[in-house]
Design a protein around this motif. Structure first.
Motif, short mmCIF file in Angstrom:
data_model
loop_
_atom_site.label_atom_id
_atom_site.label_comp_id
_atom_site.label_asym_id
_atom_site.label_seq_id
_atom_site.Cartn_x
_atom_site.Cartn_y
_atom_site.Cartn_z
N MET A 260 -31.92 -40.27 -4.88
CA MET A 260 -32.28 -40.58 -3.51
C MET A 260 -32.70 -39.28 -2.81
O MET A 260 -31.99 -38.29 -2.87
CB MET A 260 -31.09 -41.21 -2.79
N PRO A 261 -33.87 -39.28 -2.15
CA PRO A 261 -34.33 -38.07 -1.46
C PRO A 261 -33.36 -37.63 -0.36
O PRO A 261 -32.69 -38.45 0.27
CB PRO A 261 -35.67 -38.49 -0.86
N VAL A 262 -33.32 -36.33 -0.13
CA VAL A 262 -32.54 -35.73 0.94
C VAL A 262 -33.53 -35.00 1.85
O VAL A 262 -34.25 -34.11 1.40
CB VAL A 262 -31.50 -34.73 0.38
N THR A 263 -33.58 -35.41 3.12
CA THR A 263 -34.46 -34.79 4.10
C THR A 263 -33.59 -34.17 5.18
O THR A 263 -32.67 -34.81 5.69
CB THR A 263 -35.42 -35.82 4.71
N LEU A 264 -33.91 -32.92 5.52
CA LEU A 264 -33.11 -32.16 6.47
C LEU A 264 -33.97 -31.59 7.58
O LEU A 264 -35.10 -31.16 7.33
CB LEU A 264 -32.42 -31.00 5.76
N VAL A 265 -33.42 -31.56 8.78
CA VAL A 265 -34.00 -30.80 9.88
C VAL A 265 -33.19 -29.52 9.98
O VAL A 265 -31.96 -29.53 9.94
CB VAL A 265 -33.92 -31.57 11.21
N VAL A 266 -33.89 -28.39 10.09
CA VAL A 266 -33.26 -27.08 10.19
C VAL A 266 -33.79 -26.39 11.44
O VAL A 266 -35.00 -26.25 11.60
CB VAL A 266 -33.56 -26.21 8.94
N LEU A 267 -32.88 -25.97 12.31
CA LEU A 267 -33.23 -25.21 13.50
C LEU A 267 -32.69 -23.80 13.33
O LEU A 267 -31.52 -23.62 12.93
CB LEU A 267 -32.62 -25.84 14.75
N LEU A 268 -33.52 -22.81 13.64
CA LEU A 268 -33.14 -21.41 13.45
C LEU A 268 -33.38 -20.61 14.72
O LEU A 268 -34.47 -20.67 15.30
CB LEU A 268 -33.96 -20.79 12.32
N TRP A 269 -32.36 -19.84 15.11
CA TRP A 269 -32.47 -18.91 16.23
C TRP A 269 -32.41 -17.51 15.67
O TRP A 269 -31.62 -17.23 14.76
CB TRP A 269 -31.30 -19.10 17.20
N SER A 270 -33.20 -16.60 16.22
CA SER A 270 -33.23 -15.23 15.71
C SER A 270 -32.28 -14.33 16.47
O SER A 270 -31.94 -14.58 17.63
CB SER A 270 -34.64 -14.65 15.79
N VAL A 271 -31.86 -13.28 15.79
CA VAL A 271 -31.17 -12.19 16.45
C VAL A 271 -32.18 -11.57 17.42
O VAL A 271 -33.38 -11.50 17.11
CB VAL A 271 -30.71 -11.15 15.38
N ASP A 272 -31.72 -11.13 18.59
CA ASP A 272 -32.62 -10.54 19.57
C ASP A 272 -33.50 -9.47 18.95
O ASP A 272 -33.00 -8.57 18.27
CB ASP A 272 -31.84 -9.92 20.74
N GLY A 273 -34.81 -9.60 19.17
CA GLY A 273 -35.76 -8.62 18.68
C GLY A 273 -36.13 -8.78 17.21
O GLY A 273 -36.86 -7.95 16.68
N CYS A 274 -35.66 -9.84 16.58
CA CYS A 274 -35.89 -10.00 15.13
C CYS A 274 -36.73 -11.23 14.79
O CYS A 274 -36.64 -11.75 13.67
CB CYS A 274 -34.54 -10.06 14.41
N ASP A 275 -37.57 -11.67 15.72
CA ASP A 275 -38.39 -12.86 15.45
C ASP A 275 -39.25 -12.68 14.21
O ASP A 275 -39.30 -13.56 13.34
CB ASP A 275 -39.29 -13.17 16.64
N ASP A 276 -39.95 -11.56 14.12
CA ASP A 276 -40.83 -11.34 12.97
C ASP A 276 -40.03 -11.25 11.66
O ASP A 276 -40.48 -11.75 10.63
CB ASP A 276 -41.68 -10.09 13.16
N ALA A 277 -38.86 -10.63 11.71
CA ALA A 277 -38.02 -10.53 10.52
C ALA A 277 -37.54 -11.91 10.07
O ALA A 277 -37.48 -12.20 8.87
CB ALA A 277 -36.83 -9.59 10.77
N LEU A 278 -37.19 -12.77 11.03
CA LEU A 278 -36.78 -14.13 10.68
C LEU A 278 -37.93 -14.86 9.98
O LEU A 278 -37.72 -15.49 8.94
CB LEU A 278 -36.32 -14.91 11.91
N HIS A 279 -39.12 -14.76 10.52
CA HIS A 279 -40.25 -15.45 9.90
C HIS A 279 -40.55 -14.89 8.51
O HIS A 279 -40.85 -15.65 7.59
CB HIS A 279 -41.49 -15.38 10.79
N ALA A 280 -40.45 -13.59 8.35
CA ALA A 280 -40.69 -12.99 7.03
C ALA A 280 -39.63 -13.46 6.03
O ALA A 280 -39.95 -13.80 4.88
CB ALA A 280 -40.69 -11.47 7.13
N TYR A 281 -38.39 -13.50 6.46
CA TYR A 281 -37.32 -14.00 5.60
C TYR A 281 -37.59 -15.46 5.21
O TYR A 281 -37.50 -15.83 4.03
CB TYR A 281 -35.95 -13.88 6.29
N GLU A 282 -37.93 -16.28 6.19
CA GLU A 282 -38.19 -17.70 5.90
C GLU A 282 -39.41 -17.86 5.00
O GLU A 282 -39.42 -18.73 4.13
CB GLU A 282 -38.35 -18.49 7.20
N ASP A 283 -40.45 -17.04 5.19
CA ASP A 283 -41.59 -17.08 4.28
C ASP A 283 -41.12 -16.93 2.84
O ASP A 283 -41.54 -17.66 1.94
CB ASP A 283 -42.58 -15.94 4.58
#
Length: 95
Positions: A1-24
């Motif tokens: 049976m498929p498992v579908t998830l919603v994931v919400l992520l908040w970044s550490v202050d000043g780390c938006d680009d680092a969060l996106h690079a990590y998620e990439d």
């Protein structure tokens, strides 16, 4: 049976680009475990109370999701994640 998830992520202050690079990098591993990233959206406002990134991810089954979580390549990025991800919320959904 498929498992579908919603994931919400908040970044550490000043780390938006680092969060996106990590998620990439970490989301590249999803397909190796029978998963697909259905949606990956970035907020367009500057309100830090809103998640920076919202994802909808689907796996063929729970075993694939569990294997993704335990993937040694993913685990090796734990320090990167800790440095840029302040908060995560995740729950199963149907689409």
């Amino acid at each position: 049976m498929p498992v579908t998830l919603v994931v919400l992520l908040w970044s550490v202050d000043g780390c938006d680009d680092a969060l996106h690079a990590y998620e990439d990098d970490v989301l590249r591993l999803v397909s190796a475990h029978g998963g697909r990233v259905l949606v990956r959206a970035r907020r367009t406002d500057d309100d830090p109370s809103h998640p920076l990134e919202t994802q909808v991810i689907e796996f063929d089954d729970r075993a694939g999701f569990d294997a993704y979580l335990a993937d040694p390549r993913r685990m090796s990025m734990a320090d990167r994640r800790a440095a840029c991800v302040a908060r995560t919320q995740m729950w199963p959904v149907t689409v």
